[in-house]
Scaffold this active site. Structure first.
Site, PDB file in Angstrom:
ATOM      1  N   GLN A  29      35.240  25.524 -46.959  1.00 20.49           N
ATOM      2  CA  GLN A  29      35.728  26.693 -47.939  1.00 20.49           C
ATOM      3  C   GLN A  29      35.076  26.493 -49.360  1.00 20.49           C
ATOM      4  OE1 GLN A  29      37.612  29.249 -47.084  1.00 20.49           O
ATOM      5  NE2 GLN A  29      37.539  29.961 -49.122  1.00 20.49           N
ATOM      6  N   GLY A  39      17.536  30.774 -64.230  1.00 23.33           N
ATOM      7  CA  GLY A  39      16.183  30.449 -64.107  1.00 23.33           C
ATOM      8  C   GLY A  39      15.826  29.577 -65.287  1.00 23.33           C
ATOM      9  N   ASN A  43      17.005  30.082 -69.188  1.00 24.29           N
ATOM     10  CA  ASN A  43      17.962  29.116 -69.554  1.00 24.29           C
ATOM     11  C   ASN A  43      17.617  28.525 -71.001  1.00 24.29           C
ATOM     12  OD1 ASN A  43      19.543  29.808 -67.297  1.00 24.29           O
ATOM     13  ND2 ASN A  43      18.998  27.964 -66.477  1.00 24.29           N
ATOM     14  N   ASN A 188      14.579  13.603 -65.471  1.00 24.86           N
ATOM     15  CA  ASN A 188      15.578  12.698 -64.954  1.00 24.86           C
ATOM     16  C   ASN A 188      15.157  11.427 -64.501  1.00 24.86           C
ATOM     17  OD1 ASN A 188      15.487  12.949 -62.228  1.00 24.86           O
ATOM     18  ND2 ASN A 188      16.650  14.674 -62.333  1.00 24.86           N
ATOM     19  N   GLY A 218      22.321  11.382 -66.867  1.00 24.28           N
ATOM     20  CA  GLY A 218      23.396  11.951 -66.209  1.00 24.28           C
ATOM     21  C   GLY A 218      24.469  11.531 -67.125  1.00 24.28           C
ATOM     22  N   GLY A 221      23.902   9.354 -70.385  1.00 24.86           N
ATOM     23  CA  GLY A 221      23.166  10.046 -71.390  1.00 24.86           C
ATOM     24  C   GLY A 221      21.529   9.853 -71.345  1.00 24.86           C
ATOM     25  N   ASP A 249      18.388  22.278 -69.249  1.00 24.17           N
ATOM     26  CA  ASP A 249      17.783  23.288 -69.808  1.00 24.17           C
ATOM     27  C   ASP A 249      18.277  23.336 -71.133  1.00 24.17           C
ATOM     28  OD1 ASP A 249      16.057  24.078 -67.680  1.00 24.17           O
ATOM     29  OD2 ASP A 249      17.590  25.403 -66.797  1.00 24.17           O
TER      30      ASP A 249
END
Length: 323
Positions: A29, A39, A43, A188, A218, A221, A249
């Site tokens: 659900q 995009g 962004n 990242n 993440g 930092g 972004d």
């Protein structure tokens, strides 16, 4: 002259928030659904404009660009639209499934890649003209063969920022071909690991080309490498965690705008972290982007200090990046 020209895409994001991801052949659900503007290129451009920068976008706009009111949205945000290329096929669509109270996501993406690439290459001279009329050209997820051709010739004289994103895994060798031509590289920790594997290096310091490297971690930092220094930047806490879409972004936009305003790299990293914290407080990449005034207030609250004055100048930082 523009402060930032963002290369990438304009996309309709379909964001679905779930409590858990489904197993194969399982139905889950959806607790929340939202249709938003996205995009990576758009962004960054919108985030920079919200922060007071003169921003523009270079991307292919599909046949439904006006029907979805995306054009009016960019106009309202003050984004320069001279680099939007009309097309007779639909805009890209993304379907983003986010896990509630987590930064985990599953993403599905549709785009007429062949048609988009053709339009981009037909407008190479427009890209160069607009790019050379900008302080920073930021390249995000998009058509890397076009980016490579644009950068390889050395005709683009602006500072070049690059965030390959998930394309590091989809088109890895196209990504590494571009890296030598950029001045700032964002990634990242997963992308950083992949880039080291591709380049067969043990340390990011061994990457040739970029003078500045920024690795997002993440909730931990980010880490910035510049001029032999390592800056560890904490993640600024949001008021609530709703949807991480577009946080990377807005972080890039915040960092670039801070540099353009004359802040040093460490402070720019802190400002970028503050900007990103707003993005994850609502569904959609552009829904809760902050103004500069909001960034100042949250910065002071989180770092427990008065918001600093610029410590250097953009011209000085530019010289260091281009040297």
């Amino acid at each position: 002259m523009l402060d930032v020209l963002a290369f990438g895409s304009v996309v309709i994001d379909n964001v679905l928030v779930v409590r858990k991801f489904p197993a194969v052949n399982e139905t889950v659900q959806v607790d929340k659904y939202r249709y938003t503007y996205g995009g990576a290129g758009a962004n960054v451009a919108v985030a920079a404009a919200r922060l007071g920068a003169k921003s523009g976008i270079f991307a292919v706009a599909g046949s439904d660009f006006k029907k979805t009111n995306y054009e009016k949205h960019l106009e309202k945000e003050g984004v320069d639209r001279r680099g939007l290329i009309p097309a007779d096929f639909l805009m890209p669509r993304s379907f983003i499934v986010s896990k509630e109270s987590s930064d985990d996501q599953i993403l599905y993406y549709y785009e007429n890649r062949k048609g988009t690439a053709k339009k981009l290459f037909e407008n190479m001279e427009l890209a160069l003209r607009l790019g050379n009329g900008s302080q920073v050209c930021h390249f995000s997820t998009g058509h890397f063969e076009f980016y490579y051709r644009l950068l390889k010739g050395g005709r683009l004289k602006s500072v070049v920022s690059f965030d390959p994103g998930q394309e590091t895994f989809n088109y890895p060798y196209r990504v590494v071909r571009i890296i030598p031509y950029v001045h700032m590289l964002f990634m990242n920790n997963h992308e950083a690991k992949r880039i080291k594997e591709l380049l067969k290096i043990k340390s990011l310091r061994q990457i040739e080309g970029p003078k500045l490297l920024c690795v997002s971690l993440g909730a931990q930092g980010s880490v910035i490498l510049f001029k032999g220094e390592v800056y560890r930047i904490p993640a600024v806490r949001p008021s609530r965690l709703i949807d991480p879409t577009g946080a990377g972004d807005s972080h890039r936009a915040g960092f670039i705008v801070a540099l353009l305003k004359g802040y040093d790299v460490k402070t720019a990293g802190r400002i970028a972290s503050t900007v990103a914290s707003f993005t994850i407080e609502a569904e959609g990449a552009q829904t809760s982007l902050p103004t500069w005034e909001k960034v100042v207030r949250r910065y002071e609250h989180f770092f427990k200090e008065k918001f600093p004055q610029p410590q250097t100048s953009w011209e000085e930082t530019k010289r260091e990046l281009l040297s």
